[in-house]
Design a protein around this motif. Structure first.
Motif, PDB file in Angstrom:
ATOM      1  N   ILE A 119       7.597  15.472  -7.133  1.00 26.41           N
ATOM      2  CA  ILE A 119       6.411  14.879  -7.749  1.00 26.41           C
ATOM      3  C   ILE A 119       5.155  15.210  -6.954  1.00 26.41           C
ATOM      4  O   ILE A 119       4.088  15.458  -7.521  1.00 26.41           O
ATOM      5  N   GLN A 120       5.268  15.248  -5.634  1.00 24.92           N
ATOM      6  CA  GLN A 120       4.103  15.476  -4.783  1.00 24.92           C
ATOM      7  C   GLN A 120       3.895  16.943  -4.416  1.00 24.92           C
ATOM      8  O   GLN A 120       2.985  17.270  -3.650  1.00 24.92           O
ATOM      9  N   ASP A 121       4.697  17.822  -4.985  1.00 22.40           N
ATOM     10  CA  ASP A 121       4.565  19.248  -4.690  1.00 22.40           C
ATOM     11  C   ASP A 121       3.278  19.804  -5.292  1.00 22.40           C
ATOM     12  O   ASP A 121       3.021  19.650  -6.488  1.00 22.40           O
ATOM     13  N   THR A 122       2.454  20.421  -4.470  1.00 26.04           N
ATOM     14  CA  THR A 122       1.194  21.014  -4.932  1.00 26.04           C
ATOM     15  C   THR A 122       1.142  22.516  -4.624  1.00 26.04           C
ATOM     16  O   THR A 122       0.055  23.091  -4.523  1.00 26.04           O
ATOM     17  N   SER A 123       2.314  23.141  -4.491  1.00 26.48           N
ATOM     18  CA  SER A 123       2.347  24.564  -4.126  1.00 26.48           C
ATOM     19  C   SER A 123       2.057  25.481  -5.314  1.00 26.48           C
ATOM     20  O   SER A 123       1.660  26.632  -5.130  1.00 26.48           O
ATOM     21  N   ALA A 124       2.241  25.004  -6.546  1.00 27.06           N
ATOM     22  CA  ALA A 124       2.010  25.839  -7.729  1.00 27.06           C
ATOM     23  C   ALA A 124       0.511  26.054  -7.941  1.00 27.06           C
ATOM     24  O   ALA A 124      -0.319  25.229  -7.554  1.00 27.06           O
ATOM     25  N   PHE A 150      18.440   7.135  -0.890  1.00 28.47           N
ATOM     26  CA  PHE A 150      17.451   7.892  -0.133  1.00 28.47           C
ATOM     27  C   PHE A 150      17.403   9.347  -0.589  1.00 28.47           C
ATOM     28  O   PHE A 150      16.323   9.922  -0.741  1.00 28.47           O
ATOM     29  N   TYR A 151      18.567   9.947  -0.810  1.00 37.24           N
ATOM     30  CA  TYR A 151      18.616  11.348  -1.221  1.00 37.24           C
ATOM     31  C   TYR A 151      17.861  11.563  -2.535  1.00 37.24           C
ATOM     32  O   TYR A 151      17.019  12.458  -2.640  1.00 37.24           O
ATOM     33  N   HIS A 152      18.182  10.755  -3.543  1.00 33.44           N
ATOM     34  CA  HIS A 152      17.546  10.938  -4.852  1.00 33.44           C
ATOM     35  C   HIS A 152      16.055  10.592  -4.800  1.00 33.44           C
ATOM     36  O   HIS A 152      15.234  11.270  -5.427  1.00 33.44           O
ATOM     37  N   THR A 153      15.706   9.544  -4.047  1.00 36.28           N
ATOM     38  CA  THR A 153      14.295   9.173  -3.938  1.00 36.28           C
ATOM     39  C   THR A 153      13.498  10.266  -3.239  1.00 36.28           C
ATOM     40  O   THR A 153      12.407  10.651  -3.686  1.00 36.28           O
ATOM     41  N   ASN A 154      14.019  10.789  -2.144  1.00 40.71           N
ATOM     42  CA  ASN A 154      13.327  11.847  -1.410  1.00 40.71           C
ATOM     43  C   ASN A 154      13.216  13.115  -2.249  1.00 40.71           C
ATOM     44  O   ASN A 154      12.162  13.770  -2.272  1.00 40.71           O
ATOM     45  N   ILE A 180      10.661  10.322 -13.173  1.00 41.25           N
ATOM     46  CA  ILE A 180      10.380   8.993 -12.612  1.00 41.25           C
ATOM     47  C   ILE A 180      11.208   7.927 -13.317  1.00 41.25           C
ATOM     48  O   ILE A 180      11.759   7.019 -12.676  1.00 41.25           O
ATOM     49  N   VAL A 181      11.318   8.034 -14.636  1.00 40.63           N
ATOM     50  CA  VAL A 181      12.119   7.065 -15.390  1.00 40.63           C
ATOM     51  C   VAL A 181      13.580   7.130 -14.957  1.00 40.63           C
ATOM     52  O   VAL A 181      14.238   6.093 -14.767  1.00 40.63           O
ATOM     53  N   SER A 182      14.110   8.326 -14.780  1.00 41.36           N
ATOM     54  CA  SER A 182      15.509   8.479 -14.371  1.00 41.36           C
ATOM     55  C   SER A 182      15.757   7.834 -13.010  1.00 41.36           C
ATOM     56  O   SER A 182      16.773   7.150 -12.811  1.00 41.36           O
ATOM     57  N   LEU A 183      14.838   8.041 -12.068  1.00 40.98           N
ATOM     58  CA  LEU A 183      14.991   7.436 -10.747  1.00 40.98           C
ATOM     59  C   LEU A 183      14.916   5.921 -10.834  1.00 40.98           C
ATOM     60  O   LEU A 183      15.718   5.208 -10.211  1.00 40.98           O
ATOM     61  N   TRP A 184      13.967   5.424 -11.604  1.00 48.83           N
ATOM     62  CA  TRP A 184      13.788   3.974 -11.756  1.00 48.83           C
ATOM     63  C   TRP A 184      15.011   3.330 -12.391  1.00 48.83           C
ATOM     64  O   TRP A 184      15.555   2.350 -11.868  1.00 48.83           O
TER      65      TRP A 184
END
Length: 289
Positions: free
Chosen positions: A126-131, A116-120, A52-56
């Motif tokens: 971050i929202q992955d709940t498959s694990a 858009f690419y990096h944000t997506n 998140i810090v890297s994206l920000w």
């Protein structure tokens, strides 16, 4: 004394401002590198905060670069094409400039596409709940506090709601505490009993809405032990500012000990969504009488 020439005065001002900026940045380099976000880059609070810090920071660097280029071009045009003292002729009037107009179209498209690419990409991660989670916790938002159901342990913790029956609201240190085991993947299930709330732990750099009639989920792995503050980030009524909680990231041994403590208190099972603020207020009124 003779006043300084205007040029020397400007140079002096620029030098002073540059020196002050260097001193400020050198004194808070870690804060600046994180884009003024809370936390410590050497000891991230979760497995997602670094991303998140890297994206920000990357977004701010890109925006600053665009700003510098834009301001530079504006100042360059002002300086180069300014009206001279004895020049009374109009500059060349162009109706269009094809290369420049093509650049105006393509450059923003490329910039937005990269952002858009990096944000997506980061949002999906971050929202992955498959694990498969190690710990499952249901968070129930209510006006104006929180309940935590530790689903794997079949115990719960409940927070005292802000209320208007003369009951003194607990201080921040006395707020309900959410316990999390360090280095364990936690899946949060978010539900609301009344209105829209938002589950937010600022140090985790992530929040998610708690919506009545709809369940949100997310996963995170706390990676640093410590006590953090949590709050509601959605205006949810008159006591919204009091809807606080603590988060204790502890060792597995301490986490197990707390689960056992909840069992000894008789706080077994789960608190459902059938309770409401008005019911809790009625209970308080009965207790007072």
């Amino acid at each position: 004394m003779h006043p300084l020439p205007p040029r020397r005065t400007r140079r002096t001002i620029v030098a002073v401002l540059a020196t002050a900026l260097v001193l400020v940045l050198s004194g808070c380099s870690e804060t600046v590198q994180r884009g003024w976000l809370p936390g410590d880059s050497d000891h991230e609070a979760t497995d997602q905060t670094g991303r998140i810090v890297s994206l920000w920071v990357g977004s701010w660097v890109a925006a600053l670069a665009v700003g510098v280029i834009t301001w530079g071009l504006i100042l360059w045009c002002v300086a180069v094409y300014r009206k001279r003292k004895d020049d009374h002729t109009l500059p060349v009037q162009l109706r269009y400039h094809v290369p420049l107009e093509i650049m105006y179209i393509l450059l923003p498209i490329v910039m937005v596409g990269v952002l858009f690419y990096h944000t997506n990409d980061d949002t999906l991660a971050i929202q992955d709940t498959s694990a498969e989670p190690d710990v499952n916790i249901q968070v129930v938002g209510k006006q104006w506090s929180w309940d935590f159901n530790y689903l794997d342990e079949d115990v719960y913790e409940t927070g005292q709601q802000a209320q208007n029956f003369g009951v003194e609201f607990p201080s921040l240190d006395d707020q309900v505490t959410l316990y999390l085991p360090v280095d364990q993947r936690v899946e949060f299930t978010l539900d609301s009993r009344d209105v829209v709330h938002s589950f937010w732990i600022p140090e985790f750099l992530y929040k998610l809405d708690v919506i009545p009639g709809y369940t949100n989920t997310f996963q995170v792995t706390p990676t640093r032990e410590g006590v953090f503050r949590g709050k509601c980030a959605e205006l949810c009524g008159e006591e919204h500012s009091s809807m606080l909680f603590n988060v204790a990231v502890v060792s597995q041994e301490e986490y197990d000990a707390h689960m056992e403590e909840l069992r000894e208190r008789g706080q077994t099972g789960s608190l459902g969504l059938e309770y409401s603020r008005l019911q809790d207020l009625d209970d308080v009124a009965k207790d007072e009488h």
